[in-house]
Design an enzyme around this catalytic site. Sequence first.
Site, PDB file in Angstrom:
ATOM      1  N   HIS A 102       0.857  -1.188   0.000  1.00  0.00           N
ATOM      2  CA  HIS A 102       0.000   0.000   0.000  1.00  0.00           C
ATOM      3  C   HIS A 102       0.890   1.233   0.000  1.00  0.00           C
ATOM      4  O   HIS A 102       1.936   1.252   0.636  1.00  0.00           O
ATOM      5  CB  HIS A 102      -0.893   0.027   1.254  1.00  0.00           C
ATOM      6  N   ASP A 140      -7.932  -5.325  -0.066  1.00  0.00           N
ATOM      7  CA  ASP A 140      -8.378  -6.214  -1.148  1.00  0.00           C
ATOM      8  C   ASP A 140      -7.993  -7.668  -0.954  1.00  0.00           C
ATOM      9  O   ASP A 140      -8.447  -8.526  -1.714  1.00  0.00           O
ATOM     10  CB  ASP A 140      -7.807  -5.712  -2.480  1.00  0.00           C
TER      11      ASP A 140
HETATM   12  C1  SDX Z   1      -6.268   0.013  -2.874  1.00  0.00           C
HETATM   13  O1  SDX Z   1      -4.423   4.470  -2.003  1.00  0.00           O
HETATM   14  C2  SDX Z   1      -5.391   3.900  -1.353  1.00  0.00           C
HETATM   15  O2  SDX Z   1      -5.790   4.294  -0.303  1.00  0.00           O
HETATM   16  C3  SDX Z   1      -5.973   2.686  -2.104  1.00  0.00           C
HETATM   17  C4  SDX Z   1      -6.986   1.862  -1.327  1.00  0.00           C
HETATM   18  C5  SDX Z   1      -8.275   2.628  -1.059  1.00  0.00           C
HETATM   19  O3  SDX Z   1      -8.984   2.270  -0.113  1.00  0.00           O
HETATM   20  O4  SDX Z   1      -8.608   3.533  -1.900  1.00  0.00           O
HETATM   21  O5  SDX Z   1      -6.424   1.429  -0.090  1.00  0.00           O
HETATM   22  C6  SDX Z   1      -7.407   0.642  -2.143  1.00  0.00           C
HETATM   23  O6  SDX Z   1      -6.034   0.356  -4.013  1.00  0.00           O
HETATM   24  C7  SDX Z   1      -5.387  -0.956  -2.145  1.00  0.00           C
HETATM   25  C8  SDX Z   1      -4.190  -1.454  -3.003  1.00  0.00           C
HETATM   26  C9  SDX Z   1      -4.691  -2.527  -3.958  1.00  0.00           C
HETATM   27  N1  SDX Z   1      -3.631  -2.892  -4.920  1.00  0.00           N
HETATM   28  C10 SDX Z   1      -2.983  -4.058  -4.830  1.00  0.00           C
HETATM   29  O7  SDX Z   1      -3.134  -4.864  -3.922  1.00  0.00           O
HETATM   30  C11 SDX Z   1      -2.023  -4.317  -5.986  1.00  0.00           C
HETATM   31  C12 SDX Z   1      -0.709  -4.890  -5.437  1.00  0.00           C
HETATM   32  N2  SDX Z   1      -0.032  -3.820  -4.707  1.00  0.00           N
HETATM   33  C13 SDX Z   1       0.777  -2.951  -5.431  1.00  0.00           C
HETATM   34  O8  SDX Z   1       0.935  -3.000  -6.771  1.00  0.00           O
HETATM   35  C14 SDX Z   1       1.394  -1.799  -4.678  1.00  0.00           C
HETATM   36  O9  SDX Z   1       1.724  -2.233  -3.421  1.00  0.00           O
HETATM   37  C15 SDX Z   1       0.562  -0.555  -4.627  1.00  0.00           C
HETATM   38  C16 SDX Z   1       0.160  -0.116  -5.988  1.00  0.00           C
HETATM   39  C17 SDX Z   1      -0.650  -0.780  -3.797  1.00  0.00           C
HETATM   40  C18 SDX Z   1       1.406   0.537  -3.976  1.00  0.00           C
HETATM   41  O10 SDX Z   1       2.469   0.750  -4.815  1.00  0.00           O
HETATM   42  P1  SDX Z   1       3.612   1.859  -4.492  1.00  0.00           P
HETATM   43  O11 SDX Z   1       3.365   2.530  -3.201  1.00  0.00           O
HETATM   44  O12 SDX Z   1       3.754   2.691  -5.711  1.00  0.00           O
HETATM   45  O13 SDX Z   1       4.860   0.946  -4.267  1.00  0.00           O
HETATM   46  P2  SDX Z   1       5.829   0.466  -5.401  1.00  0.00           P
HETATM   47  O14 SDX Z   1       5.031  -0.088  -6.556  1.00  0.00           O
HETATM   48  O15 SDX Z   1       6.799   1.567  -5.668  1.00  0.00           O
HETATM   49  O16 SDX Z   1       6.559  -0.758  -4.669  1.00  0.00           O
HETATM   50  C19 SDX Z   1       7.645  -0.539  -3.762  1.00  0.00           C
HETATM   51  C20 SDX Z   1       8.405  -1.849  -3.770  1.00  0.00           C
HETATM   52  C21 SDX Z   1       8.818  -2.297  -5.178  1.00  0.00           C
HETATM   53  O17 SDX Z   1       9.941  -3.134  -5.044  1.00  0.00           O
HETATM   54  P3  SDX Z   1      11.428  -2.468  -5.297  1.00  0.00           P
HETATM   55  O18 SDX Z   1      11.358  -1.788  -6.646  1.00  0.00           O
HETATM   56  O19 SDX Z   1      11.631  -1.516  -4.133  1.00  0.00           O
HETATM   57  O20 SDX Z   1      12.369  -3.671  -5.265  1.00  0.00           O
HETATM   58  O21 SDX Z   1       7.569  -2.910  -3.274  1.00  0.00           O
HETATM   59  C22 SDX Z   1       7.343  -3.856  -4.324  1.00  0.00           C
HETATM   60  C23 SDX Z   1       7.674  -3.166  -5.621  1.00  0.00           C
HETATM   61  O22 SDX Z   1       8.069  -4.112  -6.610  1.00  0.00           O
HETATM   62  N3  SDX Z   1       5.924  -4.196  -4.239  1.00  0.00           N
HETATM   63  C24 SDX Z   1       5.447  -5.432  -4.382  1.00  0.00           C
HETATM   64  C25 SDX Z   1       4.065  -5.314  -4.197  1.00  0.00           C
HETATM   65  N4  SDX Z   1       3.746  -4.037  -3.957  1.00  0.00           N
HETATM   66  C26 SDX Z   1       4.897  -3.343  -3.986  1.00  0.00           C
HETATM   67  N5  SDX Z   1       6.066  -6.593  -4.652  1.00  0.00           N
HETATM   68  C27 SDX Z   1       5.252  -7.671  -4.732  1.00  0.00           C
HETATM   69  N6  SDX Z   1       3.917  -7.653  -4.552  1.00  0.00           N
HETATM   70  C28 SDX Z   1       3.288  -6.487  -4.292  1.00  0.00           C
HETATM   71  N7  SDX Z   1       1.987  -6.463  -4.123  1.00  0.00           N
END
Ligand code: SDX
Length: 427
Positions: free
Chosen positions: A306, A363
């Site tokens: 998140h 989720d």
């Molecule tokens: C919702 O914003 C809100 O409030 C949203 C929400 C709401 O109520 O409105 O809470 C609802 O959208 C919840 C999130 C649902 N999405 C997912 O579950 C999709 C999977 N999660 C992600 O793709 C990710 O965690 C996000 C999009 C939610 C957040 O992404 P960020 O903050 O932009 O983080 P990032 O993509 O820059 O990741 C940071 C690191 C990366 O690794 P490095 O490059 O540092 O090596 O963490 C890794 C990412 O690859 N990473 C994950 C991951 N999420 C982040 N690795 C594996 N699995 C994941 N789910």
Amino acid sequence: MVDTASLQIGDQSVELPIVVGSEDEKALDISKLRAETGYVTIDPGYGNTGSCQSDITFIDGDEGILRYRGYAIEDLAERSTFIESAYLLIWGELPNAGQLNEFSELFTKHQMLREGIKHHFNLFPPNSPPMAVLSSVLNALACYYPELLEINDEDTFTEAAARIMSKVRTIAAYSHRQQQGHHIMYPHPEKSYAENFLHMMFSQPYNEFQPDPELIKALDVIFLLHADHEQNCSTSTVRMVGSSEANLFASVAAGVSALWGPLHGGANVAVVEMLERIRAENLSVSDFVSQVKDKKAGIRLMGFGHRVYKNFDPRAKIIKKSCEEVLAKLNIDDPMLAIAEELEAVALEDEYFIQRKLYPNVDFYSGVILRALGIPKEMFTVIFAIGRMPGWIAQWYEESKSTKICRPRQVYTGPVERSYQPVGQRS
Ligand code: SDX
């Protein structure tokens, strides 16, 4: 307590006022930065940028805190209802009995759709994505309620808010029935918000759907938990669209489109598809987690991570508990729950996730409970949109008090000036 920050650019020093919120969050006010220095800031994904000051929802991502107008989400999930919490988000206070009754009556009054709107559903081909239908029909409401396009007083806002919140579940249920090739079921005047939605989704003229009260409560809690979440992608979209003084129908329709993405509200579908894949391919959870950690595979653990929560999403904890209760009540032994719980246990012990502060978000378990309630997978994000509607409406109304259209700047990195070449002179 300092009230400005000094920014030194070359030999120029500017003072940036410091803004402190009611929960001691701090921000640098850069609203005069460009005028004073010619500089803008840049922050891809806005992870460090506040778009507004808001009184509606507070999140502390490090502590896993979520409050609607100061009330803890755990308290509201336990003791409030979706409609009561919607009133709280929109008006800022919990309603008294009279206010709650009046608000609920507006939902009964506005739950039907105009006959003309019903024909829209027949124009969508089979297997149309429900979020496309929802966004389209929400926008089309503007054609039927021209008197609600311009909102200059509280009564008109209340009317528009109640119509949208009441009709959004009718639109969702009608789109499901039409896609199933079933006739639509009209809403029932005596049923509660969540119960009425289930009625429109699953009743037949010869057999009224009578869900267990615990299941109705579980769906009501799911709507409540999704009701608002400060400046997330879809809410920021609603505020952005509303800032141009676009009407409320158009603004929430835009919010539906933003929510659709798998990185946002579409994640609840992606989680179940992930669990289904693990099961179908007979993958061990540790094998799947290894795939996630292998960046080249481009696989994410959906429902984890998140932008704000670097600790447990409090909503995930509540939904997980509700999930276990609902499946036990229905005597369902869903292998998806077992896979999800094992995934959570393995990930929470794994350095890859610990180091990146990746925890289950709202989720991760919601899809499992929606499956148990009989909601088809393609409708999961629609359920999220129904729940988020009061938050979008509250945030739109707060934005409407501002006089500034949202218009970010950029840093241009394209070609510098060059002369036009007639086509015959081009290589
Ligand atoms: C919702 O914003 C809100 O409030 C949203 C929400 C709401 O109520 O409105 O809470 C609802 O959208 C919840 C999130 C649902 N999405 C997912 O579950 C999709 C999977 N999660 C992600 O793709 C990710 O965690 C996000 C999009 C939610 C957040 O992404 P960020 O903050 O932009 O983080 P990032 O993509 O820059 O990741 C940071 C690191 C990366 O690794 P490095 O490059 O540092 O090596 O963490 C890794 C990412 O690859 N990473 C994950 C991951 N999420 C982040 N690795 C594996 N699995 C994941 N789910």
